[in-house]
Design an enzyme around this catalytic site. Structure first.
Site, PDB file in Angstrom:
ATOM      1  N   GLY A   1       1.222  -1.713  -0.201  1.00  0.00           N
ATOM      2  CA  GLY A   1      -0.237   0.107  -0.016  1.00  0.00           C
ATOM      3  C   GLY A   1       0.501   1.463  -0.279  1.00  0.00           C
ATOM      4  O   GLY A   1       0.312   2.009   0.405  1.00  0.00           O
TER       5      GLY A   1
ATOM      6  N   SER B   1       1.037   3.192  -3.258  1.00  0.00           N
ATOM      7  CA  SER B   1       0.993   4.280  -3.845  1.00  0.00           C
ATOM      8  C   SER B   1       0.436   5.623  -3.140  1.00  0.00           C
ATOM      9  O   SER B   1       0.281   6.672  -3.788  1.00  0.00           O
ATOM     10  CB  SER B   1       0.019   3.658  -4.560  1.00  0.00           C
ATOM     11  OG  SER B   1      -1.351   2.717  -3.818  1.00  0.00           O
TER      12      SER B   1
ATOM     13  N   ASP C   1      -2.717  -7.319  -4.283  1.00  0.00           N
ATOM     14  CA  ASP C   1      -3.806  -7.479  -3.392  1.00  0.00           C
ATOM     15  C   ASP C   1      -3.760  -8.073  -2.479  1.00  0.00           C
ATOM     16  O   ASP C   1      -3.847  -9.652  -2.558  1.00  0.00           O
ATOM     17  CB  ASP C   1      -5.326  -7.915  -4.449  1.00  0.00           C
ATOM     18  CG  ASP C   1      -6.653  -7.789  -3.239  1.00  0.00           C
ATOM     19  OD1 ASP C   1      -6.517  -7.419  -2.554  1.00  0.00           O
ATOM     20  OD2 ASP C   1      -7.305  -8.103  -4.022  1.00  0.00           O
TER      21      ASP C   1
ATOM     22  N   SER D   1      -2.702   0.841  14.369  1.00  0.00           N
ATOM     23  CA  SER D   1      -3.709   1.697  14.909  1.00  0.00           C
ATOM     24  C   SER D   1      -4.365   2.433  16.491  1.00  0.00           C
ATOM     25  O   SER D   1      -3.556   1.174  16.722  1.00  0.00           O
ATOM     26  CB  SER D   1      -5.247   1.710  14.151  1.00  0.00           C
ATOM     27  OG  SER D   1      -6.062   2.613  14.696  1.00  0.00           O
TER      28      SER D   1
ATOM     29  N   TYR E   1     -12.163  -3.273  12.780  1.00  0.00           N
ATOM     30  CA  TYR E   1     -11.156  -3.071  12.494  1.00  0.00           C
ATOM     31  C   TYR E   1     -10.217  -3.271  13.616  1.00  0.00           C
ATOM     32  O   TYR E   1      -9.562  -3.251  13.628  1.00  0.00           O
ATOM     33  CB  TYR E   1     -11.634  -1.782  11.421  1.00  0.00           C
ATOM     34  CG  TYR E   1     -10.256  -0.626  11.704  1.00  0.00           C
ATOM     35  CD1 TYR E   1      -9.828  -1.139  10.482  1.00  0.00           C
ATOM     36  CD2 TYR E   1      -9.926   0.039  12.413  1.00  0.00           C
ATOM     37  CE1 TYR E   1      -8.288  -0.071  10.281  1.00  0.00           C
ATOM     38  CE2 TYR E   1      -8.710   0.826  12.366  1.00  0.00           C
ATOM     39  CZ  TYR E   1      -7.772   0.535  11.085  1.00  0.00           C
ATOM     40  OH  TYR E   1      -6.855   1.731  10.937  1.00  0.00           O
TER      41      TYR E   1
ATOM     42  N   ALA F   1     -10.755  -4.161  16.686  1.00  0.00           N
ATOM     43  CA  ALA F   1     -10.750  -5.844  17.415  1.00  0.00           C
ATOM     44  C   ALA F   1      -9.034  -6.298  16.471  1.00  0.00           C
ATOM     45  O   ALA F   1      -8.362  -7.088  16.710  1.00  0.00           O
ATOM     46  CB  ALA F   1     -11.334  -7.022  17.410  1.00  0.00           C
TER      47      ALA F   1
ATOM     48  N   ILE G   1      -4.693  10.363  11.465  1.00  0.00           N
ATOM     49  CA  ILE G   1      -4.330  11.244  10.594  1.00  0.00           C
ATOM     50  C   ILE G   1      -5.355  11.133   9.237  1.00  0.00           C
ATOM     51  O   ILE G   1      -5.697  10.500   8.458  1.00  0.00           O
ATOM     52  CB  ILE G   1      -3.010   9.605   9.909  1.00  0.00           C
ATOM     53  CG1 ILE G   1      -2.306   9.616  10.948  1.00  0.00           C
ATOM     54  CG2 ILE G   1      -2.260  10.190   9.164  1.00  0.00           C
ATOM     55  CD1 ILE G   1      -1.610  10.634  11.759  1.00  0.00           C
TER      56      ILE G   1
END
Ligand SMILES: NC(=O)c1ccc[n+]([C@@H]2O[C@H](COP(=O)([O-])OP(=O)(O)OC[C@H]3O[C@@H](n4cnc5c(N)ncnc54)[C@H](OP(=O)(O)O)[C@@H]3O)[C@@H](O)[C@H]2O)c1
Length: 254
Positions: free
Chosen positions: A14, A16, A65, A148, A161, A163, A194
């Site tokens: 990720g 990009s 992916d 996070s 997300y 957990a 962010i």
């Protein structure tokens, strides 16, 4: 054998957009070569690689992916060939598992489809990609998992997300335990709020102000606040930091 005193190479998933892009550019500014991945947007992935190459660094953008574990053997082969053809090497030094997707659904509205999608990208993909790429990481290298602040406290609408980011921090310690025999360090970096397009962005001005007020520094973080920090960890200066969770959130919810 890889040459001694070689330029370091980081692979960033990720890379990009957003935080991953910032890690890529900041690492390149520190003299680290970059393999970055994109998923849905090849142009953006190539644009980041071009920006690095045009400024005297070295970068290659590849498609990946991270929800497609069935493609990981092929991706590892692709990375292995790339290392040989571009760097005359067999290994890269740092893996940053950054790619991630957001959730915006209360528990009552979370379908199995939403659940599986988030699990596949944010947790299962990290586990199996790391497993498949581990033989290509230099002994003494480093893995950084992007977690996070939501791993530490709860908000409505992000249960799966949040957990899974907690689970990722647990996995970080298990990776550190098992990869210790190769002196590979594994840490997680947990961004606060962010200002990227993540989950559709940070909303209208009043929502942004509310999010900014949640941390002691009183502002939304920028991608570079995280990117510069992660890139700074990609060196021997962090050589005794291992199995840690480091939050980059301006002092969120303290
Ligand atoms: N922004 C925040 O407030 C925040 C806070 C805490 C933690 N984080 C974490 O930081 C990381 C990066 O977030 P961000 O804010 O930079 O997000 P972003 O701006 O939305 O960028 C996401 C990146 O991940 C890639 N990606 C998305 N789905 C993918 C998939 N299935 N396979 C491979 N790559 C995929 C995207 O590539 P394409 O565009 O090519 O699809 C893009 O490069 C994530 O792990 C996120 O959980 C972000």
């Amino acid at each position: 054998m890889d040459p001694k005193n070689k330029t370091k190479i980081v692979l960033i998933t990720g890379g990009s957009r957003g935080i991953g892009k910032s890690i890529a550019i900041s690492a390149a500014k520190r003299g680290i070569d970059v393999i970055l991945t994109y998923n849905s947007n090849p142009e953006q992935g190539r644009a980041v690689a071009n920006e690095i190459n045009d400024n005297g660094g070295k970068a290659v953008a590849l498609h990946l992916d991270t929800s497609r574990t069935d493609t990981f053997d092929g991706f590892a082969d692709q990375v292995s060939h790339l290392l040989k053809s571009e760097w005359s090497r067999n290994h890269f030094d740092y893996l940053v598992n950054n790619a991630g997707i957001a959730q915006r659904s209360l528990i009552k509205d979370t379908t199995e489809e939403i659940f599986d999608k988030i699990v596949n990208v944010n947790f299962k993909g990290v586990f199996f990609l790391t497993q498949k790429l581990s033989s290509l990481i230099t002994d003494g290298g480093q893995i950084i998992n992007i977690s996070s602040a939501l791993a530490r406290f709860a908000f409505p609408g992000v249960a799966v997300y949040g957990a899974l980011k907690s689970a990722l921090e647990g996995l970080t310690r298990y990776f550190a335990k098992e990869y210790a025999e190769r002196k590979i360090r594994v840490n997680s970096v947990a961004p606060g709020t962010i200002d990227t397009d993540f989950g559709g962005g940070k909303g209208d001005e009043s929502h942004r102000k509310q999010l900014a007020s949640m941390n002691a520094l009183g502002r939304l973080g920028q991608a570079d606040d995280v990117g510069d920090f992660v890139a700074s960890m990609l060196s021997d200066d962090s050589r005794f930091v291992n199995a840690q969770r480091i939050e980059v959130g301006g002092g969120i919810m303290i």
